[in-house]
Design an enzyme around this catalytic site. Sequence first.
Site, mmCIF file in Angstrom:
data_model
loop_
_atom_site.group_PDB
_atom_site.id
_atom_site.type_symbol
_atom_site.label_atom_id
_atom_site.label_comp_id
_atom_site.label_asym_id
_atom_site.label_seq_id
_atom_site.Cartn_x
_atom_site.Cartn_y
_atom_site.Cartn_z
ATOM 1 N N ASP A 131 50.319 -27.200 32.483
ATOM 2 C CA ASP A 131 49.011 -27.725 32.954
ATOM 3 C C ASP A 131 48.030 -26.907 31.978
ATOM 4 O O ASP A 131 48.203 -25.706 31.886
ATOM 5 C CB ASP A 131 49.003 -27.057 34.460
ATOM 6 N N ASN A 167 50.035 -32.772 45.197
ATOM 7 C CA ASN A 167 48.884 -32.918 46.082
ATOM 8 C C ASN A 167 48.554 -34.420 45.926
ATOM 9 O O ASN A 167 48.801 -35.190 44.932
ATOM 10 C CB ASN A 167 47.520 -32.225 45.179
ATOM 11 N N GLN A 205 44.077 -33.225 45.136
ATOM 12 C CA GLN A 205 44.412 -34.087 44.032
ATOM 13 C C GLN A 205 43.331 -34.522 43.178
ATOM 14 O O GLN A 205 42.276 -34.773 43.816
ATOM 15 C CB GLN A 205 45.331 -35.355 44.437
ATOM 16 N N HIS A 237 52.085 -36.626 40.245
ATOM 17 C CA HIS A 237 52.985 -35.488 39.308
ATOM 18 C C HIS A 237 53.115 -34.237 40.552
ATOM 19 O O HIS A 237 52.539 -34.227 41.491
ATOM 20 C CB HIS A 237 51.796 -35.134 38.057
ATOM 21 N N HIS A 295 53.604 -30.241 40.553
ATOM 22 C CA HIS A 295 53.302 -28.929 39.923
ATOM 23 C C HIS A 295 54.665 -27.883 40.315
ATOM 24 O O HIS A 295 55.216 -27.769 41.109
ATOM 25 C CB HIS A 295 52.245 -28.491 40.623
#
Length: 153
Positions: free
Chosen positions: A36, A92, A99, A105, A107
């Site tokens: 990220d 999320n 989100q 996706h 995390h």
Amino acid sequence: MSRAPRDPDCIFCKIVHGEVPSARVLETDRAVVFLDVNPVNKGHVLIVPREHHARVLDLPDDLAAHVGSLVPRIARAVHAATGSDGSNVVINSGRVAGQTVDHCHWHVIPRFLNDPVDWPWPHTAYVGDEIGRTAAQIARALDERPQAEAEDD
Ligand code: 5GP
Ligand code: ZN
């Protein structure tokens, strides 16, 4: 390997297809794992299906199974690399849930004792039979809608 569907305006589709750079740590035929760019803690990775599906409830079960199967291995590697004391694994789904990139996706966020992350979230309580009625509603929905429909934003 390129797989439809993709969204030409989606930043994660661009990353998956190599059109935007990313710090990749793993690739499989169905998923890409990269750091990220604005981590909650350093070592925060995203596990991203190659196919574009906006929300977790849009994902085909087999794709979700593949991506989910990567979580323990990724979490172990993040732990080994960062020396974390724990981790949060989060999806999320929808704006209301935080989100911001509409390409589903996972995390994996390393956590450290006394880090500044504001967690856990607050909890509420059921009143009377509310818990039983809520369970029944969800169980009924599982029977009626095996493939969930898109949620409202
Ligand atoms: P969400 O808020 O949708 O659950 O998570 C999106 C995450 O993607 C955020 O944590 C954000 O920092 C990260 N992100 C957004 N744009 C980029 C990008 O261009 N590259 C990378 N590596 N991460 C991004
Ligand atoms: Zn996408």
